[in-house]
Design an enzyme around this catalytic site. Structure first.
Site, short mmCIF file in Angstrom:
data_model
loop_
_atom_site.label_atom_id
_atom_site.label_comp_id
_atom_site.label_asym_id
_atom_site.label_seq_id
_atom_site.Cartn_x
_atom_site.Cartn_y
_atom_site.Cartn_z
N ASP A 61 46.94 -26.31 105.72
CA ASP A 61 46.05 -25.60 106.64
C ASP A 61 44.64 -26.18 106.43
O ASP A 61 44.00 -25.92 105.41
CB ASP A 61 46.10 -24.11 106.30
CG ASP A 61 45.03 -23.30 107.03
OD1 ASP A 61 44.16 -23.91 107.67
OD2 ASP A 61 45.07 -22.06 106.93
N CYS B 297 40.21 -12.03 106.70
CA CYS B 297 41.63 -12.33 106.98
C CYS B 297 42.32 -12.88 105.75
O CYS B 297 43.22 -13.73 105.85
CB CYS B 297 41.78 -13.30 108.15
SG CYS B 297 41.22 -12.63 109.70
N HIS C 121 44.76 -17.71 104.14
CA HIS C 121 44.34 -16.91 105.30
C HIS C 121 45.60 -16.23 105.85
O HIS C 121 46.70 -16.76 105.72
CB HIS C 121 43.76 -17.88 106.33
CG HIS C 121 43.13 -17.24 107.53
ND1 HIS C 121 43.86 -16.80 108.61
CD2 HIS C 121 41.84 -17.00 107.84
CE1 HIS C 121 43.05 -16.31 109.52
NE2 HIS C 121 41.81 -16.41 109.08
N LYS D 125 35.92 -24.56 114.74
CA LYS D 125 35.24 -24.53 113.44
C LYS D 125 34.57 -25.88 113.15
O LYS D 125 33.88 -26.04 112.16
CB LYS D 125 36.24 -24.19 112.34
CG LYS D 125 36.77 -22.76 112.46
CD LYS D 125 37.66 -22.40 111.31
CE LYS D 125 38.53 -21.19 111.57
NZ LYS D 125 37.82 -19.91 111.48
N GLN E 55 39.45 -25.02 107.22
CA GLN E 55 38.14 -25.00 106.55
C GLN E 55 37.82 -26.33 105.88
O GLN E 55 36.80 -26.44 105.20
CB GLN E 55 38.08 -23.87 105.52
CG GLN E 55 38.24 -22.48 106.10
CD GLN E 55 37.10 -22.07 107.02
OE1 GLN E 55 36.03 -22.68 107.03
NE2 GLN E 55 37.31 -21.03 107.79
C1 LIG Z 1 41.77 -21.21 106.19
C2 LIG Z 1 42.01 -20.74 107.59
N1 LIG Z 1 43.21 -20.88 108.14
C3 LIG Z 1 43.46 -20.50 109.39
C4 LIG Z 1 42.51 -19.90 110.17
C5 LIG Z 1 42.85 -19.47 111.55
O1 LIG Z 1 42.15 -20.23 112.48
P1 LIG Z 1 42.18 -19.85 114.03
O2 LIG Z 1 41.80 -18.40 114.11
O3 LIG Z 1 41.17 -20.76 114.64
O4 LIG Z 1 43.57 -20.10 114.51
C6 LIG Z 1 41.24 -19.70 109.64
C7 LIG Z 1 40.20 -19.01 110.43
O5 LIG Z 1 39.28 -18.46 109.91
C8 LIG Z 1 40.98 -20.14 108.33
O6 LIG Z 1 39.79 -19.98 107.78
#
Ligand SMILES: Cc1ncc(COP(=O)(O)O)c(C=O)c1O
Length: 423
Positions: free
Chosen positions: A217, A381, A140, A243, A220
């Site tokens: 990270d 993203c 992401h 999420k 998900q």
């Molecule tokens: C794999 C992953 N990492 C990071 C993020 C960023 O999360 P946040 O926008 O809640 O900080 C997302 C959000 O869609 C994501 O899917």
């Protein structure tokens, strides 16, 4: 739902197809009762954000109605209660992630802030000219850009481990890229654009053999499977509350105590200090050193309720149910002429990305919206993932515990409608 009551298990006589009583779960999410454009809402945009159960909404309202006060500073009753509840959530998150100590749990705004915190503190102190940061090709943007900014500042190099045509990490290549100049490896547990699950434990082992710390990270992963940071043996783990059925604006950074202790603070302000004079400031101990200013107290309370909620339903039951639903969705969508799934990893969770002939995904999303079906379209993203597959965008359906086979059937019917209109 009250804490301690189980929501549907097979032994309670619910559907043998799943181990969850999904209808009972659905009834606990007020928004799922509404219609959209005159149709029952089919919400399949859970990777962007999940809906909130009444249990979480009530916990947040109760906090504001009953105990709103600032934490850590007051001697009065409400402040003491709010502080106790806030700190109690830290202990629950520690248990939820299998961390060794509550002090290893830092409350942040979300995954994005957690990764930026590590890049700006650990990264800035450990990465220098000519050093390398290793990520993967399925990240992401929030696990790309903070490292890119760091590398630009430090004259360091961002290395990217490639993925194959199924959207799986090529593990050998990842290992080959762990070199003498690698200062940190940062990778996703589950890809938001492809659904691929990375073998994070093996990746951490590979990095640790070369004394390289790893950040995972987990944005998900946490909603879909039980996570144990000590079993993974990662050094940092990040996730977002929104999420996993919690509120927006709150998330968690797990960090190994020894690393967090040695890191400089991220932001300066109240609560993160031990003493301040104009000549010198000394910093508070963990975890407060990383929580400057008034935190999102209500967010933390809501996150605590969300964790209680999914723990109560059972992470293993959630994983099994969603695994079954994803298999059903994969089969159903694959049978539609013209649909091509993007991301067909052997190990997947939660996400179904697809394209339909040369129909632009935004058009798919717009027609589905007319049917009350919410999916996401675009690059999610993850622009480099789109480049890897040589497509501008995908349509993405993403799952949660309240989704059913009927939702997938509605999606399939909606896609048939897109084919009629645009095909
Ligand atoms: C794999 C992953 N990492 C990071 C993020 C960023 O999360 P946040 O926008 O809640 O900080 C997302 C959000 O869609 C994501 O899917």
């Amino acid at each position: 739902m009250t804490p301690g009551t189980k929501v549907g298990y097979a032994e309670q006589g619910v559907s043998p197809r799943t181990e969850l009583d999904v209808q009972a779960i659905r009834a606990e999410f007020p928004i799922l009762q509404r219609t959209v454009r005159g149709k029952p809402l089919v919400y399949l945009d859970n990777a962007a954000t999940s809906q909130k159960p009444r249990f979480v909404l009530d916990a947040i309202a109760r906090y504001y109605e009953d105990e709103n006060a600032n934490i850590h500073r007051g001697v009065h009753y409400l402040s003491e209660r709010a502080t106790a509840d806030y700190e109690n959530v830290r202990v629950r998150v520690q248990g939820f992630l299998g961390a060794a100590k509550p002090a290893e749990i830092i409350f942040v705004r979300g995954t994005t802030e957690a990764i930026n915190l590590v890049a700006q503190t650990y990264g800035r102190t450990h990465v220098g000219p000519g050093d390398e940061v290793l990520i993967t090709a399925m990240e992401h943007h929030s696990n790309i850009v903070p490292w890119q900014m760091l590398c630009a500042e430090k004259n360091a190099r961002l290395r990217v481990a490639p993925i194959n045509d199924r959207g799986e990490l090529i593990l050998d290549e990842f290992e080959n890229l762990l070199g003498p100049r690698t200062r940190i490896a940062a990778f996703t547990h589950v890809s938001n654009a492809l659904g691929s699950i990375n073998p994070v434990k093996r990746m951490a082992e590979m990095a640790h053999r070369r004394k390289i710390p790893v950040l995972v990270d987990g944005a998900q992963a946490v909603p879909h499977m039980s996570v144990d940071v000590q079993a993974i043996d990662c050094d940092f783990y990040a996730f977002s509350g929104h999420k996993v059925y919690g509120p927006t604006g709150i998330g968690v950074l797990y960090g190994r105590e020894a690393l967090l202790d040695a890191m400089p603070p991220y932001q300066g302000g109240g609560d993160m200090i031990s003493s301040v004079t104009f000549e010198k400031t000394t910093y508070n101990k963990l975890p407060y050193k990383f929580e400057a200013g008034t935190p999102d107290i209500a967010g933390v309370i809501g996150l605590g309720a969300a964790i209680d909620y999914v723990t109560d339903v059972g992470m293993d039951a959630i994983e099994a149910y969603e695994h079954d639903l994803l298999a059903y969705a994969t089969e159903t969508l694959s049978a539609i002429p013209g649909v091509r799934l993007i991301g067909t990893a052997h190990e997947k969770a939660g996400v179904l990305s697809f394209v339909l002939h040369d129909v632009h995904p935004h058009d798919i999303g717009t027609i589905l919206d007319q049917e009350g079906i919410a999916i996401r379209t675009g690059h999610h993203c993850s622009q480099p993932v789109m480049d890897r597959f040589d497509i501008p965008a995908t349509a993405r359906a993403s799952l949660a515990i309240y989704n059913t086979r009927e939702d997938i059937d509605a999606l399939a019917k909606g896609i048939e409608r897109v084919r009629e209109v645009l095909g």
